[in-house]
Motif scaffolding. Structure first.
Motif, PDB file in Angstrom:
ATOM      1  N   LEU A 239      45.857  51.356  38.228  1.00  0.00           N
ATOM      2  CA  LEU A 239      45.506  50.120  39.128  1.00  0.00           C
ATOM      3  C   LEU A 239      46.701  49.051  38.933  1.00  0.00           C
ATOM      4  O   LEU A 239      47.026  48.801  37.519  1.00  0.00           O
ATOM      5  CB  LEU A 239      44.182  49.549  38.486  1.00  0.00           C
ATOM      6  CG  LEU A 239      42.844  50.313  38.426  1.00  0.00           C
ATOM      7  CD1 LEU A 239      41.748  49.445  37.738  1.00  0.00           C
ATOM      8  CD2 LEU A 239      42.456  50.559  40.025  1.00  0.00           C
ATOM      9  N   LEU A 251      47.205  50.453  44.545  1.00  0.00           N
ATOM     10  CA  LEU A 251      46.283  51.689  43.709  1.00  0.00           C
ATOM     11  C   LEU A 251      47.401  53.005  43.904  1.00  0.00           C
ATOM     12  O   LEU A 251      47.990  52.976  44.870  1.00  0.00           O
ATOM     13  CB  LEU A 251      45.119  51.951  44.538  1.00  0.00           C
ATOM     14  CG  LEU A 251      44.068  50.899  44.455  1.00  0.00           C
ATOM     15  CD1 LEU A 251      42.871  51.380  45.308  1.00  0.00           C
ATOM     16  CD2 LEU A 251      43.494  50.691  43.158  1.00  0.00           C
ATOM     17  N   GLY A 266      43.504  47.957  47.151  1.00  0.00           N
ATOM     18  CA  GLY A 266      44.117  47.386  45.763  1.00  0.00           C
ATOM     19  C   GLY A 266      44.139  45.742  46.272  1.00  0.00           C
ATOM     20  O   GLY A 266      45.069  45.243  45.497  1.00  0.00           O
ATOM     21  N   THR A 342      37.066  53.848  40.233  1.00  0.00           N
ATOM     22  CA  THR A 342      38.170  54.566  40.395  1.00  0.00           C
ATOM     23  C   THR A 342      38.310  55.395  39.088  1.00  0.00           C
ATOM     24  O   THR A 342      39.089  56.323  39.172  1.00  0.00           O
ATOM     25  CB  THR A 342      39.664  53.531  40.439  1.00  0.00           C
ATOM     26  OG1 THR A 342      39.776  53.056  39.309  1.00  0.00           O
ATOM     27  CG2 THR A 342      39.676  52.794  41.813  1.00  0.00           C
ATOM     28  N   SER A 344      40.162  54.722  36.718  1.00  0.00           N
ATOM     29  CA  SER A 344      41.556  54.557  36.031  1.00  0.00           C
ATOM     30  C   SER A 344      41.471  54.367  34.553  1.00  0.00           C
ATOM     31  O   SER A 344      40.736  53.645  34.082  1.00  0.00           O
ATOM     32  CB  SER A 344      42.215  53.364  36.969  1.00  0.00           C
ATOM     33  OG  SER A 344      42.184  53.435  38.311  1.00  0.00           O
TER      34      SER A 344
END
Length: 417
Positions: A239, A251, A266, A342, A344
């Motif tokens: 991110l 992203l 994003g 996500t 992430s």
């Protein structure tokens, strides 16, 4: 100025990208042509080789063959073609204990050039980059609001001036907010000019210059700059947050820039967060520099401290400290929501502000995140970006650079075609 269909109805980024790829060899650069079939395959593998050289700095032909999966003969053919176009340099042979001398091969930083522009709500930038990603020239146009007549004339004139300084320019990337006109400011006379951006087709406007043109969201462009020239890892979901006049971001997924159907993936500014007063707002309302500018001006202070090297007095200014805390809480909440979606493990935060202020902001985001409910979520690492205030303009240029010359990191990681 060309006026065709409204900017909000522009072709998606991928359609522009397809058009750009069809014009990768233009009258400004080398005259070798690319077609379908084997020729397109060769173009892909040339970008793959150049991308590997960009990432590694210098490699021998044997190293390139081993890393790419191409045969030694194929690599030799590609290197001859790249050498003929002055895109690579060969170093002095180094002799090992066994076999033929090894010749280090690197990208020719002056083999070609690309332009990147950021059109923002407070200023416009134009940068000229060599193939090594180093900035050769930079100009900035500050303004109270982006009048399209003034901005586009400046961009056209500066583009002409930059092109006159180098032999070839391969393309122009333009980064700007996806809805630049959605901006309510205290300068009422700027609103008419802001709305005029709706009817401007930048691809058509600058297509008359003979340069291939790509338009990309400014947050995604900044993320692309970090992917290409920064420390962003290429094997993870990342991110990316950029704090500008309005906050945005991008992203990255395993070495690919994720854009979404409209190119706005994003855009973290639209994420809902809760302030210390319990009011739910969009992140853009609590973590954008325009909020700090307004707070400073309301107290009769100048916002120029954000554009200069700050003094200790600036860092200890209660208004600056309060904004950093507010912004950090908002970014922490938004990133928790994004991580839940996500998975992430890394958040990179960069911004158009002095490095010292950014350092404090990043540290507070990392400190505040564990204070929120995190059941089912692994706390990501919070890391400062490495590109800085010019990330959006450099990113716009990097998109052109990657599509015209270098392979994207995901392509380098994968098998050669």
């Amino acid at each position: 100025m060309a006026k065709t269909k409204p900017y909000r109805e522009h072709r998606p980024f991928y359609d522009i990208l397809a058009m750009f790829k069809r014009t990768r060899r233009n009258d400004l650069g080398p005259t070798s042509r690319r077609g379908a079939g084997p020729e397109s395959l060769r173009a892909h593998n040339e970008r793959l080789i150049l991308g590997m050289l960009h990432s590694a700095g210098a490699l021998s032909a044997a190293d390139l063959a081993r890393r790419s999966g191409l045969s030694a003969q194929a690599v030799s053919v590609i290197l001859r073609a790249l050498s003929a176009e002055r895109l690579i340099l060969r170093g002095n042979p180094t002799r090992g204990r066994v076999g033929q001398p090894s010749v280090p091969i690197s990208i020719n930083p002056d083999g070609n050039y690309v332009l990147g522009s950021k059109i923002g709500r407070r200023s416009a930038d134009l940068v000229l980059l060599g193939l090594d990603g180093k900035t050769r020239a930079h100009k900035r146009l500050p303004y109270a609001w982006p009048d399209p007549v003034v901005v586009l004339r400046w961009l056209e004139d500066t583009t002409v001036a930059f092109r006159a300084t180098v032999p070839t320019v391969a393309g122009l990337g333009i980064a700007l907010p996806s809805r630049l006109w959605d901006w309510a400011e205290e300068v009422p006379e700027g609103q008419i000019a802001m709305q005029a951006w709706r009817d401007i087709d930048l691809v058509a406007t600058f297509g008359a210059t003979g340069l291939p043109v790509m338009v990309v969201n400014d947050g995604a462009a900044a993320c692309a700059a970090e992917m290409t020239f920064g420390t962003l890892p290429h094997g993870d979901e990342v991110l990316y947050v950029f704090v500008g006049t309005f906050i945005g971001g991008g992203l990255a997924s395993r070495g690919s820039l994720v854009l979404g159907a409209s190119g706005n993936a994003g855009s973290f500014g639209s994420v809902l967060v809760q302030g210390s007063d319990g009011v739910v707002q969009q992140l853009i309302d609590v973590a954008s520099l325009i909020g700090l500018e307004r707070a400073l001006r309301a107290k009769g202070q100048t916002a120029e401290v954000l554009r200069l090297e700050p003094t200790q007095a600036t860092l200890s200014n209660p208004l600056v400290d309060r904004w950093i805390t507010q912004a950090a809480h908002g970014i922490a909440q938004a990133m928790i929501s994004a991580v839940a979606t996500t998975d992430s493990r890394l958040v990179i935060v960069d911004g158009a502000m002095p490095a010292e202020i950014l350092d404090v902001l990043v540290a507070r985001v990392a400190a505040f995140m564990p204070r929120y409910p995190l059941a089912g979520i692994d706390v990501p690492t919070i890391q400062r970006g490495t590109i800085g205030p010019l990330a959006r303009a450099i990113g716009a240029a990097s998109v052109v650079l990657n599509e015209r010359f270098l392979a994207w990191p995901a392509d380098i990681k994968g098998q050669a075609a």
